[in-house]
Design a protein around this motif. Structure first.
Motif, PDB file in Angstrom:
ATOM      1  N   UNK A   1     -16.189 -34.639 -45.566  1.00  0.00           N
ATOM      2  CA  UNK A   1     -15.765 -34.742 -46.820  1.00  0.00           C
ATOM      3  C   UNK A   1     -16.923 -33.710 -47.504  1.00  0.00           C
ATOM      4  N   UNK A   2     -16.132 -33.096 -48.521  1.00  0.00           N
ATOM      5  CA  UNK A   2     -17.191 -32.526 -49.861  1.00  0.00           C
ATOM      6  C   UNK A   2     -17.379 -33.876 -50.690  1.00  0.00           C
ATOM      7  N   UNK A   3     -18.723 -34.031 -50.821  1.00  0.00           N
ATOM      8  CA  UNK A   3     -18.911 -35.080 -51.846  1.00  0.00           C
ATOM      9  C   UNK A   3     -19.712 -34.696 -52.848  1.00  0.00           C
TER      10      UNK A   3
ATOM     11  N   UNK B   1     -27.162 -38.136 -44.688  1.00  0.00           N
ATOM     12  CA  UNK B   1     -27.352 -38.487 -43.342  1.00  0.00           C
ATOM     13  C   UNK B   1     -26.047 -38.814 -42.865  1.00  0.00           C
ATOM     14  N   UNK B   2     -24.982 -39.135 -43.596  1.00  0.00           N
ATOM     15  CA  UNK B   2     -23.542 -39.407 -43.051  1.00  0.00           C
ATOM     16  C   UNK B   2     -22.900 -38.656 -42.121  1.00  0.00           C
ATOM     17  N   UNK B   3     -22.296 -38.682 -41.072  1.00  0.00           N
ATOM     18  CA  UNK B   3     -21.662 -37.820 -40.158  1.00  0.00           C
ATOM     19  C   UNK B   3     -20.431 -37.281 -41.090  1.00  0.00           C
ATOM     20  N   UNK B   4     -20.192 -38.110 -42.100  1.00  0.00           N
ATOM     21  CA  UNK B   4     -18.703 -37.921 -42.772  1.00  0.00           C
ATOM     22  C   UNK B   4     -18.932 -36.892 -43.965  1.00  0.00           C
ATOM     23  N   UNK B   5     -20.313 -36.659 -44.181  1.00  0.00           N
ATOM     24  CA  UNK B   5     -20.579 -35.591 -45.257  1.00  0.00           C
ATOM     25  C   UNK B   5     -20.540 -34.196 -44.696  1.00  0.00           C
ATOM     26  N   UNK B   6     -19.645 -33.355 -45.306  1.00  0.00           N
ATOM     27  CA  UNK B   6     -19.652 -31.881 -44.903  1.00  0.00           C
ATOM     28  C   UNK B   6     -20.582 -31.116 -46.036  1.00  0.00           C
TER      29      UNK B   6
ATOM     30  N   UNK C   1     -13.173 -27.956 -53.957  1.00  0.00           N
ATOM     31  CA  UNK C   1     -12.644 -28.931 -52.925  1.00  0.00           C
ATOM     32  C   UNK C   1     -13.235 -30.325 -52.746  1.00  0.00           C
ATOM     33  N   UNK C   2     -13.749 -30.859 -53.729  1.00  0.00           N
ATOM     34  CA  UNK C   2     -14.679 -32.102 -53.596  1.00  0.00           C
ATOM     35  C   UNK C   2     -13.439 -33.323 -53.123  1.00  0.00           C
ATOM     36  N   UNK C   3     -13.689 -34.047 -52.341  1.00  0.00           N
ATOM     37  CA  UNK C   3     -13.038 -34.909 -51.759  1.00  0.00           C
ATOM     38  C   UNK C   3     -13.250 -36.366 -52.525  1.00  0.00           C
ATOM     39  N   UNK C   4     -14.420 -36.635 -52.818  1.00  0.00           N
ATOM     40  CA  UNK C   4     -14.929 -37.879 -53.113  1.00  0.00           C
ATOM     41  C   UNK C   4     -16.130 -37.804 -54.342  1.00  0.00           C
TER      42      UNK C   4
END
Ligand code: AMP
Length: 425
Positions: free
Chosen positions: A1-3, A21-26, A62-65
């Motif tokens: 995700x783009x945060x 550090x989150x694997x979800x963070x792009x 393209x920010x997801x969150x």
């Protein structure tokens, strides 16, 4: 995700450190950020009061969150505006953020729902407010209804001090924030900060912390935004935590839902642990600062799925894991804070300080210029450490402090003293 994280302080640096550090963070952005946050995220110069500009940035990148740090944009409805534009955002709506934005709102909600809190009345006129002061005597507490950047609470020891607080607030000394006031009973006890993650219907207890509000050693001097903190709060064990959830947090969530403004985000309850049990002093609608710095050091789980679950209403079967080890943070502030202070002074030794075992240095108010780190605020650094005991975390943090060369800065030398005393018992 783009945060995208919104904010510029130590709280946002700690959140950025954990989220990076989150694997979800792009891709991670922070607006406006600071020199420390720039190590974890791309900092962008956005005015957080300009919601249209924030939304335009989210669209073009393209920010997801979006994760909102401070209270002002929450109370101004930034989550409502982002969500209305189809952008997921973490934090309460404007209506739900009234739990922080209006003390009178929270007091009325507490009274109506049997949530333990100090006895109080609300006032907009001087004469009845002063009559109430005389009828109830001192010590007594006078609070501006609205957001007043930490200046809206006076704990008055005598009638003259109480009356001058009423004069100041209702006389316009705090602007709109003090147009209405709450006068409440003085509560005796030990304070603690309690954090719960909420998704509108469900709340899960995070962990607890204690902060040091006064500027100088021995809890003396003027009130500040917080000169240090440690977690967990030794005065909140599991039974007390369950009691706070049952008596304070859960009824609040239920009441907000019934009013049509379900609360999502972090609910930060300022508590007084009195002889009659825990009482609510106030709510904040966001993570605490500097408490978040110690919370993030102790959080074992990935933060991103938890924040998403809060936004999505999916916390019911969620579980967060924490390290048992305590963490402690020492705030380094510019000399003069919380009064007038200089900006732009040079800070050195940060790399050596960051090498102390267990230490993480979060930046609260810095900027980088020509390869140097400069102070750029009142609270400037949060020198944080984890350790096997509070004493060890404290020793590590102060070892790091001793390696920082910043003659224009100061800090307290006794952060965590209560918890260290308890460890000796
Ligand atoms: P608040 O901004 O409401 O958290 O208040 C700031 C500080 O004032 C708190 O952290 C307490 O130390 C103190 N305070 C606020 N309300 C009370 C109260 N009713 N009794 C005693 N102390 C209070």
């Amino acid at each position: 995700m783009n945060i995208l994280i919104l904010g510029a302080g130590g709280r946002e640096h700690a959140l950025a450190w954990k989220i990076a550090a989150s694997p979800l963070t792009e891709k991670l952005y922070c607006a406006p950020g600071n020199a420390g946050i720039a190590r974890e995220a791309t900092c962008v110069a956005l005015d957080l009061a300009d919601h249209a500009a924030v939304i335009a940035f989210c669209r073009s990148n393209r920010i997801d969150f979006v994760i909102v740090g401070p209270e002002a944009p929450l109370c101004a409805g930034i989550v409502d505006d982002l969500e209305a534009s189809g952008i997921k955002a973490f934090g309460p709506s404007r209506a739900a953020a009234r739990l922080e934005g209006s003390k009178g709102f929270t007091k009325d909600l507490s009274r109506k729902n049997g949530i333990p809190t100090a006895a109080y009345e609300r006032f907009t006129a001087m004469a009845p407010a002063k009559a109430y002061l005389r009828a109830h005597g001192t010590p007594i507490v006078i609070k501006a209804d609205g957001l007043a950047a930490g200046k809206g609470v006076v704990v008055a020891q005598d009638l003259a001090e109480a009356e001058s607080a009423v004069d100041m607030m209702l006389g316009g000394g705090l602007g709109d924030a003090g147009g209405e006031i709450v006068i409440e009973e003085f509560l005796d006890g030990e304070e603690a900060s309690f954090f719960a993650l909420c998704d509108g219907a469900t709340a899960i207890a995070l962990t607890t912390a204690q902060d040091h509000k006064r500027a100088y050693d021995g809890d003396k001097g003027p009130n500040t935004g917080g000169m240090g903190a440690y977690s967990p709060a030794p005065n909140i064990d599991e039974a007390m935590s369950a009691r706070v959830m049952r008596a304070i947090v859960e009824p609040t969530l239920k009441a907000m839902q019934a009013m049509g403004c379900p609360y999502k985000g972090v609910l930060y309850a300022g508590l007084m642990i009195t002889a009659d049990g825990p009482k609510l002093i106030e709510y904040n609608a966001r993570f605490g600062d500097p408490e978040t710095q110690v919370l993030m050091l102790r959080l074992k789980s990935d933060l991103v799925p938890a924040l998403l679950a809060s936004r999505d209403g999916m916390l019911k079967s969620f579980d967060l894991r924490w390290y048992d080890e305590p963490a402690l943070t020492v705030v380094m502030a510019a000399k003069g804070y919380p009064g007038a202070y200089a900006r732009g002074t040079v800070i050195e030794g940060l790399d050596a300080a960051g090498k102390v075992e267990g230490v993480e240095i979060f930046h609260a108010g810095t900027k980088a210029e020509r390869g140097k780190i400069l102070a750029n605020g009142g609270r400037v650094l949060d020198v944080s450490a984890i350790g096997k005991t509070v004493r060890e975390a404290q020793a590590r943090a102060y070892e790091a402090v001793s390696r920082i060369r910043w003659s224009e800065g100061f800090c307290r030398h006794d952060i965590g003293w209560r918890a260290v005393e308890r460890e000796k018992m």
